[in-house]
Design a protein around this motif. Structure first.
Motif, PDB file in Angstrom:
ATOM      1  N   PHE A 449       0.832  -1.203   0.015  1.00 11.14           N
ATOM      2  CA  PHE A 449      -0.149  -0.076  -0.044  1.00 11.14           C
ATOM      3  C   PHE A 449       0.795   1.147   0.077  1.00 11.14           C
ATOM      4  O   PHE A 449       0.614   2.293   0.593  1.00 11.14           O
ATOM      5  CB  PHE A 449      -1.019  -0.101   1.141  1.00 11.14           C
ATOM      6  CG  PHE A 449      -2.181  -1.075   1.335  1.00 11.14           C
ATOM      7  CD1 PHE A 449      -3.047  -0.839   0.277  1.00 11.14           C
ATOM      8  CD2 PHE A 449      -1.914  -2.186   1.857  1.00 11.14           C
ATOM      9  CE1 PHE A 449      -4.105  -1.925   0.287  1.00 11.14           C
ATOM     10  CE2 PHE A 449      -2.912  -2.910   1.996  1.00 11.14           C
ATOM     11  CZ  PHE A 449      -3.967  -2.941   1.018  1.00 11.14           C
ATOM     12  N   CYS A 456      -1.077   4.526   0.803  1.00 17.18           N
ATOM     13  CA  CYS A 456      -2.514   4.715   0.166  1.00 17.18           C
ATOM     14  C   CYS A 456      -3.449   4.981   1.097  1.00 17.18           C
ATOM     15  O   CYS A 456      -3.687   4.336   2.087  1.00 17.18           O
ATOM     16  CB  CYS A 456      -2.648   3.431  -0.461  1.00 17.18           C
ATOM     17  SG  CYS A 456      -4.330   3.039  -0.985  1.00 17.18           S
ATOM     18  N   ARG A 459      -6.341   1.994   1.734  1.00 22.13           N
ATOM     19  CA  ARG A 459      -6.156   0.848   2.102  1.00 22.13           C
ATOM     20  C   ARG A 459      -7.070   0.044   2.943  1.00 22.13           C
ATOM     21  O   ARG A 459      -7.634  -0.900   2.675  1.00 22.13           O
ATOM     22  CB  ARG A 459      -5.033   0.636   2.763  1.00 22.13           C
ATOM     23  CG  ARG A 459      -4.782   1.464   4.160  1.00 22.13           C
ATOM     24  CD  ARG A 459      -3.199   1.413   4.510  1.00 22.13           C
ATOM     25  NE  ARG A 459      -3.211   2.255   5.790  1.00 22.13           N
ATOM     26  CZ  ARG A 459      -2.993   3.486   5.879  1.00 22.13           C
ATOM     27  NH1 ARG A 459      -3.297   4.206   4.901  1.00 22.13           N
ATOM     28  NH2 ARG A 459      -2.837   4.111   7.118  1.00 22.13           N
TER      29      ARG A 459
END
Length: 511
Positions: A449, A456, A459
């Protein structure tokens, strides 16, 4: 004059004869200087590692994984003709150095931004500096709200009950072979459009070659061809083809045109509706925060479709592919789901998909999904440009303008990170002594991620979607791969990691 001419000719001849030798000596000197920490394929005079790259182009991930595994520090040089070396690493300390400690020194850089600009524009995944910070701030606020998580859960549940499950039931009843990767991509596309733009394209239920279906094929082509630019052995070639509008660049321009037209339709439709009623989706949020031009909002739309459609569908396709050969994992997932069902009261009913709170109890299921992410990360290699000369954590010197990449695919296969069973699909590695899911100890060892300031934002939303789909499908259906002798399981390198030829399976209803 004749003597001077002969001497000049002799010097030229001597230079031509000795230049390859001098080149080899220089290369050997560089190699010996770094021999203890960066073994790499032996470069050829003038050509560098181009011959090895071309020979391994279709198996780039496995080729570089082998090289990184042989390196004492998990870092190698790939030498390019007439270009600075490319540094590739699978060393968590180097990844933390790039993505956190010296974050500002490792931007996306011109190489990546220019190659992807036609497709992604200045969207969040292709932006640096203030433009990235502005988009990140807007998205971060929206993703952090409890209402967003609940909305995502409800949207996934609705799409699963009314689209995905009926689709698979119909396929099973007809006894057809289905491309599950394609179905999951359509499902994910419908879901991200509802969450991010409050639009329902009904792509999973569309069998037409126009509209959503045309967009899907164009999006896949644009993603793959854009990645081809980054993998080009001779980068000026794609620029020349773009100038002449021929070959792959002609196909890319056509595909991007279809993608951008779809995104623009969403934006214009939204702008017409804004006057009549307020909206709270991600697109409206970006419009309120100053990203009001049509081009900028188009980049937002394309970026979120890429993030929401390609990543989760990539992981789920690999997840189900692995499960077709691991009945032991399937039974453990089903046992967990049965236990969660058993905790329901009678009035809650059975047969529906799981509620948001129930998803939190799927520890083993999340462990199995995390294993799929570890071995088959959607973004398998991520590169950065070195803004100023630097030294990585393992002692590797990096020059200004060099490309530095971390290989998440290789990192999932490193004995030094995961132990001797690193190649084994083992969900238990994510379960603690109490049977609860435990996250990776460091995102820099498990950068699926990403990590650092660019971690991210979606996630948690991704896990909600993936657990919902995994539970609904595993509980209701059995699957088997239709043909193991074909391309099944091979990688297709796009902007995300996909299965070459898709995932062709036969689906059967359970009891």
């Amino acid at each position: 004059m004749e003597v001077v001419f002969n001497l000049h000719s002799f010097s030229s001849l001597l230079y031509l004869l000795l230049f390859p030798l001098f080149y080899l000596i220089i290369i050997k000197t560089i190699q010996s200087k770094h021999q203890q920490i960066q073994p790499a394929p032996r470069p050829f005079p003038l050509l560098g590692n181009l011959p090895q790259f071309l020979a391994n182009r279709e198996r780039f991930l496995d080729w570089t994984t082998d090289l990184l595994a042989a390196s004492p520090t998990g870092t190698i040089f790939i030498r390019r003709p007439w270009k600075p070396p490319m540094v590739i690493t699978a060393n968590p300390s180097n990844v933390e150095h790039m993505l956190k400690s010296r974050f500002d020194n490792y931007p996306k850089g011109d190489r990546t931004s220019n190659a992807l600009h036609d497709f992604l524009g200045s969207g969040i995944f292709n932006a640096d500096g203030e433009r990235w910070k502005t988009q990140r701030k807007t998205a971060s606020f929206e993703f952090s709200t409890k209402s967003m998580r609940q909305f995502v859960s409800e949207a996934v549940r609705d799409e699963t009950v009314h689209r995905l499950v009926p689709f698979l039931e119909a396929v099973a009843d007809r006894g057809e072979v289905v491309n599950l990767q394609d179905a999951l991509e359509r499902f994910a596309f419908d879901n991200i459009c509802r969450v991010a733009f409050d639009v329902d394209p009904a792509c999973l239920g569309s069998g037409s070659s126009s509209g959503p279906g045309d967009f899907m094929s164009s999006f896949e082509a644009a993603s793959e061809l854009s990645m081809g630019r980054l993998r080009s052995a001779v980068p000026p070639l794609w620029r020349l083809k773009r100038l002449l509008n021929v070959g792959s660049e002609k196909r890319l321009r056509s595909s991007i045109g279809t993608v951008h037209a779809f995104a623009t339709d969403i934006i214009r439709s939204r702008m017409e509706e804004e006057a009549s009623r307020g909206r709270s989706d991600l697109l409206s949020r970006f419009a309120e925060d100053g990203e009001s031009s049509e081009e900028r909002l188009r980049d937002v739309v394309v970026s979120f479709i890429l993030a929401g459609r390609d990543t989760t569908s990539s992981v789920l396709a690999r997840f189900f592919w692995v499960l077709t050969s691991r009945p032991d994992v399937v039974e453990k997932i089903r046992a967990e789901l049965k236990l969660i069902r058993g905790a329901r009261s009678a009035e809650d009913g059975e047969g529906e998909v799981f509620e948001f709170e129930e998803l939190k109890e799927m520890h083993y299921t999340q462990g199995a999904i995390s294993e799929a992410l570890r071995l088959y990360p959607p973004v398998s290699v991520d590169s950065r440009a070195c803004a100023s000369e630097d030294v990585l954590a393992d002692g590797t010197r990096v020059g200004k303008g060099w490309v530095v990449a971390y290989n998440a695919y290789a990192m999932g296969r490193m004995v030094s990170i995961w132990g001797k069973d690193c190649l084994e699909f083992r969900p238990e590695r994510w379960i603690d002594a109490e049977g609860k899911y435990r996250a990776a100890e460091s995102p820099y060892k498990y950068p699926v991620f990403h990590a650092g300031p660019r971690m991210c934002l979606g996630r948690e939303m991704a896990y909600i979607q993936m657990k919902s789909v995994a539970a609904a499908v595993v509980e209701r259906f059995d699957m088997e791969v239709d043909d193991w002798s074909g391309t099944c399981g091979r990688h297709q390198l796009s902007l995300t990691l996909r299965m070459k030829g898709g995932l062709l399976v036969r689906v059967r209803r359970r009891g």
